[in-house]
Design a protein around this motif. Structure first.
Motif, PDB file in Angstrom:
ATOM      1  N   LYS A  87       0.826  -1.212   0.000  1.00  0.00           N
ATOM      2  CA  LYS A  87       0.000   0.000   0.000  1.00  0.00           C
ATOM      3  C   LYS A  87       0.860   1.261   0.000  1.00  0.00           C
ATOM      4  O   LYS A  87       0.555   2.220  -0.716  1.00  0.00           O
ATOM      5  CB  LYS A  87      -0.937  -0.003   1.212  1.00  0.00           C
ATOM      6  N   ASP A  88       1.929   1.251   0.794  1.00  0.00           N
ATOM      7  CA  ASP A  88       2.775   2.442   0.849  1.00  0.00           C
ATOM      8  C   ASP A  88       3.636   2.597  -0.403  1.00  0.00           C
ATOM      9  O   ASP A  88       3.878   3.722  -0.848  1.00  0.00           O
ATOM     10  CB  ASP A  88       3.611   2.464   2.123  1.00  0.00           C
ATOM     11  N   PHE A  89       4.104   1.492  -0.986  1.00  0.00           N
ATOM     12  CA  PHE A  89       4.814   1.614  -2.261  1.00  0.00           C
ATOM     13  C   PHE A  89       3.891   2.205  -3.329  1.00  0.00           C
ATOM     14  O   PHE A  89       4.285   3.092  -4.079  1.00  0.00           O
ATOM     15  CB  PHE A  89       5.349   0.261  -2.743  1.00  0.00           C
ATOM     16  N   ILE A  90       2.666   1.719  -3.386  1.00  0.00           N
ATOM     17  CA  ILE A  90       1.708   2.223  -4.374  1.00  0.00           C
ATOM     18  C   ILE A  90       1.439   3.706  -4.149  1.00  0.00           C
ATOM     19  O   ILE A  90       1.377   4.494  -5.096  1.00  0.00           O
ATOM     20  CB  ILE A  90       0.414   1.385  -4.350  1.00  0.00           C
ATOM     21  N   LYS A  91       1.289   4.105  -2.892  1.00  0.00           N
ATOM     22  CA  LYS A  91       1.058   5.520  -2.581  1.00  0.00           C
ATOM     23  C   LYS A  91       2.274   6.368  -2.967  1.00  0.00           C
ATOM     24  O   LYS A  91       2.125   7.432  -3.585  1.00  0.00           O
ATOM     25  CB  LYS A  91       0.738   5.685  -1.087  1.00  0.00           C
ATOM     26  N   ALA A  92       3.471   5.900  -2.633  1.00  0.00           N
ATOM     27  CA  ALA A  92       4.690   6.634  -2.988  1.00  0.00           C
ATOM     28  C   ALA A  92       4.790   6.809  -4.499  1.00  0.00           C
ATOM     29  O   ALA A  92       5.129   7.893  -4.992  1.00  0.00           O
ATOM     30  CB  ALA A  92       5.930   5.917  -2.445  1.00  0.00           C
ATOM     31  N   LEU A  93       4.472   5.749  -5.234  1.00  0.00           N
ATOM     32  CA  LEU A  93       4.563   5.813  -6.696  1.00  0.00           C
ATOM     33  C   LEU A  93       3.434   6.630  -7.313  1.00  0.00           C
ATOM     34  O   LEU A  93       3.618   7.226  -8.378  1.00  0.00           O
ATOM     35  CB  LEU A  93       4.606   4.401  -7.271  1.00  0.00           C
ATOM     36  N   ALA A  94       2.292   6.690  -6.661  1.00  0.00           N
ATOM     37  CA  ALA A  94       1.212   7.550  -7.146  1.00  0.00           C
ATOM     38  C   ALA A  94       1.620   9.018  -7.020  1.00  0.00           C
ATOM     39  O   ALA A  94       1.312   9.836  -7.891  1.00  0.00           O
ATOM     40  CB  ALA A  94      -0.076   7.279  -6.374  1.00  0.00           C
ATOM     41  N   ILE A  95       2.316   9.334  -5.957  1.00  0.00           N
ATOM     42  CA  ILE A  95       2.770  10.708  -5.734  1.00  0.00           C
ATOM     43  C   ILE A  95       3.946  11.040  -6.649  1.00  0.00           C
ATOM     44  O   ILE A  95       4.013  12.121  -7.228  1.00  0.00           O
ATOM     45  CB  ILE A  95       3.166  10.920  -4.256  1.00  0.00           C
ATOM     46  N   ASN A  96       4.883  10.095  -6.776  1.00  0.00           N
ATOM     47  CA  ASN A  96       6.081  10.307  -7.586  1.00  0.00           C
ATOM     48  C   ASN A  96       6.352   9.073  -8.442  1.00  0.00           C
ATOM     49  O   ASN A  96       7.104   8.188  -8.027  1.00  0.00           O
ATOM     50  CB  ASN A  96       7.290  10.625  -6.700  1.00  0.00           C
ATOM     51  N   PRO A  97       5.769   9.014  -9.628  1.00  0.00           N
ATOM     52  CA  PRO A  97       5.948   7.837 -10.491  1.00  0.00           C
ATOM     53  C   PRO A  97       7.393   7.623 -10.945  1.00  0.00           C
ATOM     54  O   PRO A  97       7.737   6.545 -11.404  1.00  0.00           O
ATOM     55  CB  PRO A  97       5.056   8.132 -11.696  1.00  0.00           C
ATOM     56  N   ASN A  98       8.234   8.636 -10.822  1.00  0.00           N
ATOM     57  CA  ASN A  98       9.632   8.531 -11.237  1.00  0.00           C
ATOM     58  C   ASN A  98      10.575   8.127 -10.109  1.00  0.00           C
ATOM     59  O   ASN A  98      11.794   8.190 -10.279  1.00  0.00           O
ATOM     60  CB  ASN A  98      10.101   9.852 -11.846  1.00  0.00           C
ATOM     61  N   ASP A  99      10.037   7.699  -8.993  1.00  0.00           N
ATOM     62  CA  ASP A  99      10.855   7.272  -7.856  1.00  0.00           C
ATOM     63  C   ASP A  99      11.378   5.862  -8.131  1.00  0.00           C
ATOM     64  O   ASP A  99      10.713   4.869  -7.858  1.00  0.00           O
ATOM     65  CB  ASP A  99      10.014   7.311  -6.573  1.00  0.00           C
ATOM     66  N   VAL A 100      12.592   5.790  -8.684  1.00  0.00           N
ATOM     67  CA  VAL A 100      13.135   4.490  -9.091  1.00  0.00           C
ATOM     68  C   VAL A 100      13.401   3.569  -7.908  1.00  0.00           C
ATOM     69  O   VAL A 100      13.267   2.350  -8.028  1.00  0.00           O
ATOM     70  CB  VAL A 100      14.413   4.629  -9.950  1.00  0.00           C
ATOM     71  N   THR A 101      13.751   4.140  -6.775  1.00  0.00           N
ATOM     72  CA  THR A 101      14.033   3.304  -5.604  1.00  0.00           C
ATOM     73  C   THR A 101      12.761   2.624  -5.117  1.00  0.00           C
ATOM     74  O   THR A 101      12.760   1.415  -4.855  1.00  0.00           O
ATOM     75  CB  THR A 101      14.689   4.140  -4.482  1.00  0.00           C
ATOM     76  N   SER A 102      11.680   3.377  -5.006  1.00  0.00           N
ATOM     77  CA  SER A 102      10.407   2.756  -4.618  1.00  0.00           C
ATOM     78  C   SER A 102       9.986   1.726  -5.659  1.00  0.00           C
ATOM     79  O   SER A 102       9.516   0.641  -5.314  1.00  0.00           O
ATOM     80  CB  SER A 102       9.300   3.810  -4.477  1.00  0.00           C
TER      81      SER A 102
END
Length: 155
Positions: A87-102
């Protein structure tokens, strides 16, 4: 370790000056992870501080992608709470789709969950975003190793 203590001191000083800036609390969470990882604090004490600081950051600004990333990594690597991590990975990627680490660590979580097609898709997206990053390259190769395609992993 001296640098980690200095980081904590600088973050606390910054919080005194601007207690409403959420990224400062994510920084403190990372300091506490370092304390646990390096053995300077017990994981139970350190991660209580990690979560307290992440809660504060998200209370101030629920759209700090790094706070969701750190929460996901903590749930994934420390507590093995796969659903919370996802859930938190999905939220992080929804906010910043370019976050390669997530994205690459989400791919690894998906491989643990044996959702290999999704894992390879996320891994490819991470590699496309940062193709020269050796960490991303290595973790992407590890995904192929997880699915039993060692030949592709070696390329």
């Amino acid at each position: 370790m001296e640098a980690v203590y200095e980081a904590m001191e600088l973050l606390n000083t910054a919080i005194e000056k601007d207690p409403d800036w959420a990224p400062l609390y994510t920084g403190l969470a990372q300091v506490w992870i370092a304390f646990a990882t390096m053995g300077y604090e017990s994981p139970s004490v350190a991660y209580q501080n990690v979560y307290d600081n992440l809660d504060k950051a998200l209370e101030l600004d629920p759209n700090v992608s790094n706070a969701h990333h750190i929460r996901a990594m903590s749930a994934y690597l420390y507590e093995w709470k796969w659903d919370e991590a996802e859930k938190d990975f999905i939220k992080a990627l929804a906010i910043n789709p370019n976050d390669v680490t997530s994205r690459i660590f989400y791919a690894h979580l998906l491989s643990i969950l044996q959702r290999f097609d999704e894992a390879l898709t996320q891994g490819q997206l991470a590699l496309d975003l940062d193709p020269l990053n050796p960490l991303i390259q290595a973790l992407y190769a590890a995904l192929y190793q997880c699915v039993g395609d060692c030949e592709t992993a070696m390329t």
